[in-house]
Design an enzyme around this catalytic site. Structure first.
Site, PDB file in Angstrom:
ATOM      1  N   HIS A 268      65.605 -14.007 -48.498  1.00 39.35           N
ATOM      2  CA  HIS A 268      64.724 -15.111 -48.864  1.00 39.35           C
ATOM      3  C   HIS A 268      64.628 -15.276 -50.386  1.00 39.35           C
ATOM      4  O   HIS A 268      64.187 -14.373 -51.081  1.00 39.35           O
ATOM      5  CB  HIS A 268      63.341 -14.782 -48.280  1.00 39.35           C
ATOM      6  CG  HIS A 268      62.433 -15.953 -48.103  1.00 39.35           C
ATOM      7  ND1 HIS A 268      62.771 -17.063 -47.381  1.00 39.35           N
ATOM      8  CD2 HIS A 268      61.171 -16.170 -48.540  1.00 39.35           C
ATOM      9  CE1 HIS A 268      61.763 -17.919 -47.381  1.00 39.35           C
ATOM     10  NE2 HIS A 268      60.784 -17.403 -48.077  1.00 39.35           N
TER      11      HIS A 268
ATOM     12  N   SER B 125      60.996 -21.190 -50.930  1.00 37.25           N
ATOM     13  CA  SER B 125      60.219 -21.135 -49.696  1.00 37.25           C
ATOM     14  C   SER B 125      59.411 -22.437 -49.567  1.00 37.25           C
ATOM     15  O   SER B 125      59.961 -23.506 -49.816  1.00 37.25           O
ATOM     16  CB  SER B 125      59.331 -19.889 -49.696  1.00 37.25           C
ATOM     17  OG  SER B 125      58.927 -19.575 -48.393  1.00 37.25           O
TER      18      SER B 125
ATOM     19  N   ASP C 247      68.237 -14.235 -44.135  1.00 36.20           N
ATOM     20  CA  ASP C 247      66.831 -14.637 -44.226  1.00 36.20           C
ATOM     21  C   ASP C 247      66.401 -15.356 -42.947  1.00 36.20           C
ATOM     22  O   ASP C 247      66.956 -16.401 -42.604  1.00 36.20           O
ATOM     23  CB  ASP C 247      66.676 -15.578 -45.433  1.00 36.20           C
ATOM     24  CG  ASP C 247      65.297 -16.208 -45.521  1.00 36.20           C
ATOM     25  OD1 ASP C 247      64.366 -15.714 -44.852  1.00 36.20           O
ATOM     26  OD2 ASP C 247      65.153 -17.208 -46.263  1.00 36.20           O
TER      27      ASP C 247
END
Ligand SMILES: *[C@@H]1O[C@H](CO)[C@@H](O)[C@H](O)[C@H]1NC(C)=O
Ligand SMILES: *[C@@H]1O[C@H](CO)[C@@H](O)[C@H](O)[C@H]1NC(C)=O
Ligand SMILES: *[C@@H]1O[C@H](CO)[C@@H](O)[C@H](O)[C@H]1NC(C)=O
Ligand SMILES: *[C@@H]1O[C@H](CO)[C@@H](O)[C@H](O)[C@H]1NC(C)=O
Ligand SMILES: *[C@@H]1O[C@H](CO)[C@@H](O)[C@H](O)[C@H]1NC(C)=O
Length: 438
Positions: free
Chosen positions: A406, A120, A381
């Site tokens: 994710h 991320s 995601d």
């Protein structure tokens, strides 16, 4: 670390938290650095996760650093606006470079290759770190990295819709949309607001404030967004509870025995609260604003800092401004109000911040300019829309998994993992070994 990495005349310093694990390390092996992101660094990751598997394979020494201003890494007395001027991705990258230099000397790691890891936001940091400090960092293994700063991230909800359809059912997103329409209608009357407040178990009844109504709609949509973003990741080792999955929430949204789509949406909310062991849904905008304004470290535990970074550097506001998505009620205007109200950052300043990040890091174009970098993305995601899920022959080695969410690749392997995810892990391992000449 230095408080300000970009002012040689300022010698103020602070203590950054880091973890080390030498249990797999041999002097012939590389050094792995797990880069912290917008939350506390976690001890659990020092012995688990895909990077630990790769450390065993390559005899790596392991380090993890916590991002400045998150967890216990507090460079300043508090998180006042004045002090948040020392919170930026650029300062964090300079911390990483300094960490590598210092730790190489302190732990006598000369001659060993440093490989950085992240997922991320910290996945983006790992790509940027390899780009900026190639003399210190030999490679980066990143997951779900948002590489494109962007003000209005309406694509997020579009991917949510697609994922509900492909992994849930053909009718799932449409039923969510019908429920969202029903909410919009009920919000127009006082009696409607009363119905919603009780159906959705709100901690305090809905007021007439437009922002309260927006925040309520965002809060219930979050029950679905969270599930899509983290669908079936194997997070139990770090204390994560078994979250709901897309199949489960679509079963609820399609279940006619529960009543109309609105009743099913309310049932999903009830089940989510129960799963999280929470008695009521807190959807007060006023409370959110006042919580986010708190500057003491015991109150500013991450949300304030990350909101600041989105307002000052990245945008990424997940709005309902697209027609191809199932929610209503959180237009860009709402996010702009939050930046203005909490930090005094207006739309123009926000635009300049995003522009600056683009100049600094190149947006997705960086994918063609770096070498010895892998980038995982899961097709379901929502964040993949600002990453780089494109196959290329130069630059980043992009790995796209069709049925995962994710950062799924970072978690420990599970017997329930999809075939594609298993292959993706092997691919990353092969790449890493090629970089290391193994
Ligand atoms: C942080 O902010 C507080 C109050 O806003 C101030 O007293 C302090 O000096 C600031 N700077 C640092 C480095 O903590
Ligand atoms: C590493 O940083 C610490 C803390 O600032 C410092 O005491 C130490 O001298 C540094 N070591 C090297 C080798 O630079
Ligand atoms: C989805 O969640 C339901 C309910 O928690 C569970 O029974 C089911 O096994 C899960 N399905 C998958 C594919 O993980
Ligand atoms: C749920 O929360 C209550 C009150 O905070 C606590 O007593 C209880 O142990 C929690 N239950 C679970 C399963 O976490
Ligand atoms: C990058 O990877 C190649 C193999 O693909 C390797 O030869 C090279 O040494 C690596 N670069 C660094 C800086 O480790």
């Amino acid at each position: 670390q230095r408080l300000d990495n970009f002012n040689g005349g300022d010698d103020r310093v602070w203590n950054q938290r880091y973890f080390a694990n030498d249990q797999f390390s041999a002097s012939t092996g590389p050094v792995f650095l797990n880069i912290g992101g917008e939350g506390p660094a976690s001890h659990a990751w020092m012995t688990e996760g895909h990077w630990v598997t790769m450390a065993q394979q390559t005899k790596a020494m392991l380090f993890q650093i916590e991002h400045r201003f998150y967890g216990d890494s507090h460079p300043t007395h508090d998180a006042s606006i004045e002090n948040l001027s020392f919170l930026s991705s650029e300062q964090a990258l300079a911390d990483i470079a300094n960490f590598i230099t210092n730790i190489t000397a302190t732990y006598k790691l000369h001659g060993r290759k440093w490989i950085v890891f992240g997922g991320s936001y910290s996945g983006a940091l790992s790509v940027w770190a390899r780009f900026k400090y190639p003399h210190l960092i030999s490679g980066a293994i990143s997951a779900s990295a948002p590489l494109q700063p962007l003000m209005n991230f309406y694509q997020y909800q579009e991917v949510v819709q697609t994922s509900l359809t492909t992994l849930g059912s053909p009718t799932c997103a449409k039923n969510v949309l019908t429920a969202s329409d029903a909410i919009t209608t009920l919000l127009k009357s006082e009696s409607g607001c009363k119905i919603l407040s009780s159906h959705f178990k709100l901690c305090s009844p809905l007021s007439e404030s437009v922002n309260d109504q927006f925040w309520f709609q965002e809060s219930v949509a979050n029950n679905i967004q969270e599930v899509v973003q983290y669908n079936r990741d194997n997070n139990e080792f770090e204390g994560g509870k078994g979250r709901f999955n897309i199949t489960h929430i679509c079963k609820i949204m399609d279940d006619e025995s529960l009543g109309g789509p609105l009743e099913r949406y309310a049932e999903l909310n009830t089940q989510t609260l129960k799963e999280m062991n929470i008695t009521c849904l807190d959807s007060s905008f006023k409370k959110f604003i006042s919580d986010t304004k708190s500057t003491s470290w015991d109150k500013a535990t991450g949300m304030r800092q990350w909101t600041y970074q989105t307002c000052a550097e990245f945008g990424w506001f997940q709005t309902t401004d697209s027609k191809n998505q199932p929610f209503h009620g959180f237009p860009l205007k709402l996010s702009l109000e939050i930046c203005e109200e909490v930090f005094g950052i207006g739309a123009e300043q926000l635009n300049r911040g995003i522009q600056r990040s683009l100049e600094n890091y190149g947006g997705v174009a960086i994918a063609g300019l770096v070498t010895n970098v892998t980038l995982y993305n899961g097709k379901i995601d929502p964040w993949s829309a600002v990453s780089y899920p494109t196959l290329t022959s130069v630059g980043i080695r992009s790995i796209v998994v069709p049925d995962t969410a994710h950062c799924a690749i970072m978690y420990p392997a599970s017997p329930h993992d999809s075939q594609y995810l298993k292959q993706a892990r092997l691919e990353v391992e092969r790449e890493l070994k090629a970089w290391l000449g193994l």
